[in-house]
Write a protein that holds these residues in place. Structure first.
Motif, PDB file in Angstrom:
ATOM      1  N   THR A   1      -3.124  -2.300  -8.500  1.00  0.00           N
ATOM      2  CA  THR A   1      -4.278  -1.904  -7.717  1.00  0.00           C
ATOM      3  C   THR A   1      -4.989  -3.213  -6.836  1.00  0.00           C
ATOM      4  O   THR A   1      -4.701  -4.372  -7.410  1.00  0.00           O
ATOM      5  N   LEU A   2      -5.695  -2.800  -6.168  1.00  0.00           N
ATOM      6  CA  LEU A   2      -6.543  -3.690  -5.234  1.00  0.00           C
ATOM      7  C   LEU A   2      -7.344  -4.824  -6.051  1.00  0.00           C
ATOM      8  O   LEU A   2      -7.308  -5.932  -6.054  1.00  0.00           O
ATOM      9  N   PRO A   3      -8.182  -4.260  -7.221  1.00  0.00           N
ATOM     10  CA  PRO A   3      -8.751  -5.316  -8.061  1.00  0.00           C
ATOM     11  C   PRO A   3      -8.032  -6.099  -8.871  1.00  0.00           C
ATOM     12  O   PRO A   3      -8.280  -7.239  -8.930  1.00  0.00           O
ATOM     13  N   GLN A   4      -6.763  -5.496  -9.318  1.00  0.00           N
ATOM     14  CA  GLN A   4      -5.926  -6.500 -10.061  1.00  0.00           C
ATOM     15  C   GLN A   4      -5.352  -7.526  -9.138  1.00  0.00           C
ATOM     16  O   GLN A   4      -5.399  -8.601  -9.382  1.00  0.00           O
ATOM     17  N   ALA A   5      -5.067  -7.054  -7.928  1.00  0.00           N
ATOM     18  CA  ALA A   5      -4.331  -7.936  -6.957  1.00  0.00           C
ATOM     19  C   ALA A   5      -5.487  -9.155  -6.630  1.00  0.00           C
ATOM     20  O   ALA A   5      -5.010 -10.372  -6.395  1.00  0.00           O
TER      21      ALA A   5
ATOM     22  N   ALA B   1       0.515  -2.089   5.283  1.00  0.00           N
ATOM     23  CA  ALA B   1       0.817  -0.779   4.881  1.00  0.00           C
ATOM     24  C   ALA B   1      -0.250  -0.041   4.739  1.00  0.00           C
ATOM     25  O   ALA B   1      -1.448  -0.506   4.760  1.00  0.00           O
ATOM     26  N   PRO B   2      -0.527   1.309   5.027  1.00  0.00           N
ATOM     27  CA  PRO B   2      -1.469   2.523   4.947  1.00  0.00           C
ATOM     28  C   PRO B   2      -2.229   2.465   3.667  1.00  0.00           C
ATOM     29  O   PRO B   2      -1.717   1.850   2.683  1.00  0.00           O
ATOM     30  N   SER B   3      -3.550   2.937   3.407  1.00  0.00           N
ATOM     31  CA  SER B   3      -4.131   2.585   2.273  1.00  0.00           C
ATOM     32  C   SER B   3      -4.072   3.932   1.533  1.00  0.00           C
ATOM     33  O   SER B   3      -4.603   4.060   0.369  1.00  0.00           O
ATOM     34  N   PHE B   4      -3.303   5.125   2.050  1.00  0.00           N
ATOM     35  CA  PHE B   4      -3.360   6.597   1.581  1.00  0.00           C
ATOM     36  C   PHE B   4      -2.885   6.278  -0.133  1.00  0.00           C
ATOM     37  O   PHE B   4      -1.888   5.767  -0.283  1.00  0.00           O
ATOM     38  N   GLY B   5      -3.391   7.215  -0.716  1.00  0.00           N
ATOM     39  CA  GLY B   5      -2.991   7.399  -2.249  1.00  0.00           C
ATOM     40  C   GLY B   5      -4.237   6.723  -2.958  1.00  0.00           C
ATOM     41  O   GLY B   5      -4.302   7.119  -4.085  1.00  0.00           O
ATOM     42  N   GLN B   6      -4.573   5.592  -2.748  1.00  0.00           N
ATOM     43  CA  GLN B   6      -5.805   4.861  -3.398  1.00  0.00           C
ATOM     44  C   GLN B   6      -6.858   4.835  -2.634  1.00  0.00           C
ATOM     45  O   GLN B   6      -7.982   4.977  -3.354  1.00  0.00           O
TER      46      GLN B   6
ATOM     47  N   GLY C   1       0.823  -1.229   0.054  1.00  0.00           N
ATOM     48  CA  GLY C   1       0.105  -0.014  -0.022  1.00  0.00           C
ATOM     49  C   GLY C   1       0.853   1.303  -0.130  1.00  0.00           C
ATOM     50  O   GLY C   1       2.015   1.324  -0.645  1.00  0.00           O
ATOM     51  N   HIS C   2       0.441   2.390   0.808  1.00  0.00           N
ATOM     52  CA  HIS C   2       1.499   3.321   0.852  1.00  0.00           C
ATOM     53  C   HIS C   2       2.646   3.029   1.486  1.00  0.00           C
ATOM     54  O   HIS C   2       2.761   2.427   2.451  1.00  0.00           O
TER      55      HIS C   2
END
Length: 467
Positions: free
Chosen positions: A407-411, A431-436, A355-356
């Motif tokens: 991205t999360l959908p791809q993962a 990891a934090p979610s910031f950014g997405q 993630g971030h």
């Protein structure tokens, strides 16, 4: 500093999220004509201006020069006091405080202690521990407030009538320093554990540990409840506080999965709705805190059986087409991800991680994967490439399927393909979610939606507020 002490001072607010809006409302309730300047982003500025408050000015550039024009700036927790503009303004005399500081100052007794305030912090497990504390206090018949970092800013419950018997307060590392600067002392402060986190906010691991420990080193609680199994906590010297220990043989502790009080067996913790042995171990912290409050804890231990687990924390969403989906979106450190993997040891797992990027070291995580890796790991997000590079040699040696996504959908799609209809998809990003995403809650909701579950039905925190 109490809210009334802002009267006549040059005061500003910095941040217009939920904490910022709550601070504004609390100040306005006490000081309706105080001149305030709000620093926020342009989108938030439009919302603030729509309030029609003639005594509120709104600016979008919190430069060091502008911040230094104020005696006091009430900032939101997510804004680091280590930002260059904040440091420069502080050097010129500006005092930065948070809503948590205001709340504690408002509730301090004549001796400086906030009566019946039980504060909980720690790198992992603090939300579940605080919620479980409130659950057991209520089981004992006490009207209890569950608030703080868990999702209800303290200033939203500034003057409840009637006042609760107890306050169960979760504090992040962003807020512990606020307690210390408030001039108030918590009645009881619980520290669960310490691992590196939020290094971008704190500036370094050493500063993170210092800021986290401020709840017991600088806020000087009447009683500090500490984890004897954590080396940093075990080494603390707190001359101004009585110390109670958990995870120690003479107090509340686990032997394998069995709960003991000293040498007295209490119960098997495995059936409890507390995901992961680390969370069951934190029941020991709760019971030690209850005893510190003068409450007989032994009869209350069994009430943990009716606890409702919190969302986004090792949350089993359900099974679709042979794959079980687990939402651990709140996992923001490699240590939390390792703990999540331990909960599903022996099962076929596809782990979604990344993630971030805030500079946390993943080398230890990669080394652990040599002996305890899941069937598959999919890296994602800003720090995904860095984690992926560390895992390449490890994955090859351990026979782990390793994939990368942006991205999360791809993962998730890659994880589903790698499991081929059998196993567990575990979102434990470390990891934090910031950014997405705005926050871990939004990330968890999106994961649930992608997996075919209703995000609204998995998001509510039971017991938040006063009950």
């Amino acid at each position: 500093m109490r809210i009334s002490q802002l009267d006549g001072r040059r005061a500003a607010l910095w941040g217009w999220g939920r904490e910022g809006r709550t601070a504004y409302q609390a100040i306005r309730a006490r000081l309706p004509r105080l001149a305030l300047t709000l620093f926020c982003n342009p989108e938030e500025a439009a919302e603030a201006l729509a309030l029609g408050d003639a005594a509120l000015e709104v600016e979008t550039q919190p430069t060091a020069e502008r911040l230094a024009a104020f005696e006091v700036v009430v900032k939101s927790p997510g804004i680091s006091p280590n930002k260059s503009e904040a440091l420069a303004a502080a050097a010129r005399g500006t005092r930065f405080i948070g809503g948590t500081s205001l709340w504690f100052a408002e509730h301090a007794g004549a001796d400086g202690v906030v009566p019946h305030a039980i504060c909980v912090t720690g790198t992992k497990g603090k939300s579940t521990t605080t919620s479980l504390l409130a659950h057991l206090l209520r089981a004992a018949g006490h009207r209890t407030a569950l608030a703080g970092n868990i999702g209800l800013p303290l200033l939203e419950v500034l003057d409840p009538v009637p006042a609760p018997d107890y306050w169960a307060i979760e504090l992040s590392s962003y807020q512990t320093g606020d307690v210390a600067t408030s001039g108030a002392r918590p009645a009881i402060a619980v520290v669960l554990n310490l691992f590196p986190e939020h290094l971008d906010w704190h500036g370094s691991e050493a500063r993170y540990i210092e800021d986290k420990l401020a709840l017991v080193t600088r806020a000087r609680p009447r009683i500090a409840v500490l984890n004897a199994a954590d080396p940093r906590l075990a080494a603390l010297d707190l001359p101004d506080s009585e110390v109670r220990w958990f995870n120690r043989a003479d107090g509340w502790h686990l032997r394998n999965d069995d709960l003991y009080r000293g040498d007295t067996f209490v119960m098997d913790t495995r059936p409890l709705p507390l995901p992961g042995r680390h969370n069951r171990g934190n029941l020991c912290a709760v019971l030690a805190a209850l005893e510190a409050a003068g409450i007989e804890a032994l009869p209350l231990a069994s009430a943990a059986r009716t606890f409702r687990p919190l969302p986004n924390r090792l949350q089993a969403l359900g099974t679709r087409d042979g794959i079980t989906y687990v939402n651990d979106s709140i996992s923001t450190t490699p240590h939390a991800t390792l703990a999540a993997l331990e909960c599903f040891a022996g099962q076929r797992i596809a782990l979604l991680v990344g993630g971030h990027d805030r500079g946390v070291d993943w080398v230890g995580f990669a080394e652990r994967m040599r002996t305890s890796a899941p069937a598959a790991i999919v890296t994602m997000g800003a720090n995904g490439p860095r984690i992926h590079a560390l895992l390449e040699a490890v994955a090859q040696d351990a026979g782990v399927a390793l994939a990368a996504a942006d991205t999360l959908p791809q993962a998730l799609a890659q994880a589903q393909a790698l499991l081929d209809g059998q196993g567990v998809v575990l979102l434990s990003p470390g990891a934090p979610s910031f950014g997405q995403y705005r926050d871990y809650v939004a990330r968890g909701r999106h994961f649930a939606e992608l997996a075919g579950f209703d995000p609204d039905s998995i998001s509510a925190i039971a017991g938040l507020g006063i009950a």
